[in-house]
Design a protein around this motif. Structure first.
Motif, PDB file in Angstrom:
ATOM      1  N   ARG A 449      50.262  26.885 -13.319  1.00 18.90           N
ATOM      2  CA  ARG A 449      51.340  26.190 -14.022  1.00 18.90           C
ATOM      3  C   ARG A 449      50.960  25.908 -15.470  1.00 18.90           C
ATOM      4  N   GLU A 454      53.217  25.190 -19.058  1.00 14.29           N
ATOM      5  CA  GLU A 454      53.830  23.914 -18.670  1.00 14.29           C
ATOM      6  C   GLU A 454      53.140  22.757 -19.380  1.00 14.29           C
ATOM      7  N   LYS A 455      53.962  21.843 -19.888  1.00 17.11           N
ATOM      8  CA  LYS A 455      53.430  20.688 -20.605  1.00 17.11           C
ATOM      9  C   LYS A 455      52.841  19.685 -19.610  1.00 17.11           C
TER      10      LYS A 455
END
Length: 477
Positions: A449, A454-455
């Motif tokens: 992820r 993804e942050k």
């Protein structure tokens, strides 16, 4: 002449005579009925009994129909008809009635766990009317559906009926369940949900999807608070603000304040809370958000006054005291904050926010045992809250009680399998217990992820990096 001039002994017989008169009336009525029974033949008594039975099976269903339809109109005008289910699902115990009730139960659970200030949307069901319609009288079946339509026309309001079916198909050896719902009139499609994870997962997914259509502001709050999905929350507040959901606008605008604050957009948050208050100058929930905006603007005293105003406007709402508690804690008045959250729990014993915030304040105050007890009570009272399960699991994890922490953390991730924070915490605990395979699986998910861009929230970054460092290398490398 006043009663004061009448001797007491003359009043006594008058008062006492009322009860004998009532008794005499009952006796005479009983004697009359007894005489009628004696004077009637057996054939006449049978005819009387049949007539009475016709009245019962005809009048009672109609009265119940009026109650069901009127209740639906008063609440929100939305009812659910029984779902059609395949034979395979019936064999597993999910009849049409059971499946429908499970979907309604999931929507009720979402409403119970919601922290929204807006009144929740509840769905009625027409299963009682369907059952009553099957009653046969000497004149045939009762057409309660037509009677239901007549009530709607007389009262001048139309009930929206939601109907649908569950179907199955097989793909790659797996059975997929699909639930489709539509609304009448208009036969507009509402949701189309499919899963290979069984009926219970299907009902959970369908409930949230359906809530997006019938109550987008409530659904927006769930996405934001429970799932941390700001984009979905903003999209649904836009739907609620579009004018198609009267009464939801001020709540949706107020929710946007929280979303903007979570993004650090203080100016936009201030505009949103001002917008909500402009829609309703007496809106208590707008005072909560105004207090949080003022805290973000480094104006603690003004924030405290706004929070107190919220309590004054809604003294019976748990949200009022939770908001006050958050402000009090942020300015260091922890004992008062604890009392505020405990008051919130007196107002609503299922207040998830109160349990979570009480745990935070007690832990910060060094009262760790009390913090654990508060969270334990929370998961006992509201076991379906993934956030409470997660908080309790993390609390146990901090104390090194990983064996006890694993169960609530697993329950949290079962409810929200895609929550990154939950995945990181469970991976840490699996590794701590020597469950290498389980830890590696979660660590690989987290690694992938992050690799896809993804942050990661700043307060989770170090923990996520530590988990990723333990992830096994990708195959072929």
């Amino acid at each position: 002449m006043s009663t004061e001039s009448v001797p007491q002994e003359r009043l006594q017989p008058t008062i006492a005579s009322a009860a004998p008169r009532k008794r005499k009336l009952h006796v005479r009525a009983g004697q009359y009925l007894a005489s009628q029974v004696r004077e009637r033949s057996a054939a006449e008594l049978v005819m009387f009994a049949k007539g009475l039975a016709v009245v019962v099976v005809t009048v009672v269903p109609i009265v119940l129909t009026v109650i069901v339809v009127a209740k639906a109109m008063i609440e929100n005008g939305i009812v659910m008809t029984a779902l059609r289910v395949p034979q395979s699902l019936e064999n597993a115990g999910y009849t049409a009635e059971t499946a429908t009730q499970r979907l309604l139960d999931e929507i009720s659970a979402l409403n119970r766990n919601s922290n929204a200030a807006k009144p929740k949307t509840a769905l009625g069901d027409t299963q009682l009317i369907d059952a009553l319609s099957s009653i046969e009288t000497p004149a045939g079946n009762i057409d309660l559906k037509s009677f239901q339509s007549l009530i709607q026309k007389v009262l001048g309001k139309q009930i929206v009926q939601i109907s649908g079916e569950i179907t199955t198909r097989t793909e790659d050896g797996k059975e997929l369940l699909r639930l489709r719902l539509r609304q009448n009139p208009g036969r507009e499609g509402l949701i189309d949900v499919e899963t290979a994870q069984g009926a219970e997962t299907l009902f959970r997914k369908a409930a949230l999807n359906l809530l997006e259509h019938i109550d987008p502001e409530i659904a927006a709050g769930i996405y934001f608070r429970e799932y941390g999905d700001e984009e979905a929350a903003m999209r649904l507040t836009a739907v609620a603000l579009s004018g198609s959901h009267p009464g939801a606008e001020k709540y949706a605008m107020n929710l946007r304040t929280y979303i903007y604050l979570s993004r650090g957009q203080i100016g936009e948050a201030a505009s949103a809370t001002d917008g909500a208050r402009a829609m309703d100058p007496e809106f208590a929930a707008a005072e909560y958000t105004r207090a949080f905006v003022l805290m973000a603007q480094k104006k603690p005293e003004e924030a405290l006054q706004a929070a107190k105003l919220g309590v004054a406007r809604a003294p019976d709402a748990d949200n009022s005291y939770n908001s006050l508690g958050i402000v009090l804690n942020s300015i260091g008045r922890k004992d008062e904050a604890i009392e505020a959250h405990r008051t919130a729990l007196k107002k609503n014993v299922r207040s998830i926010v109160a349990y979570r915030r009480l745990g935070i304040v007690l832990r910060e105050a060094g009262r760790t045992r009390e913090a654990s007890d508060a969270l334990l009570t929370g998961v006992a009272v509201a076991p379906n809250s993934s956030l409470l399960q997660f908080d309790y699991g993390e609390d146990l994890q901090r104390q090194g009680r990983n064996f006890e922490a694993i169960a609530p953390l697993r329950r949290a991730i079962e409810a929200q399998p895609d929550n990154l924070r939950f995945q990181v915490a469970l991976a840490e605990t699996e590794y701590a217990l020597g469950h290498g395979a389980e830890g590696d699986k979660l660590a690989s998910i987290v690694k992938n992820r992050i690799a896809t861009g993804e942050k990661v929230p700043p307060n989770l970054r170090a923990r996520a990096d530590a988990v990723v460092a333990r992830a096994p290398p990708a195959q072929g490398k």
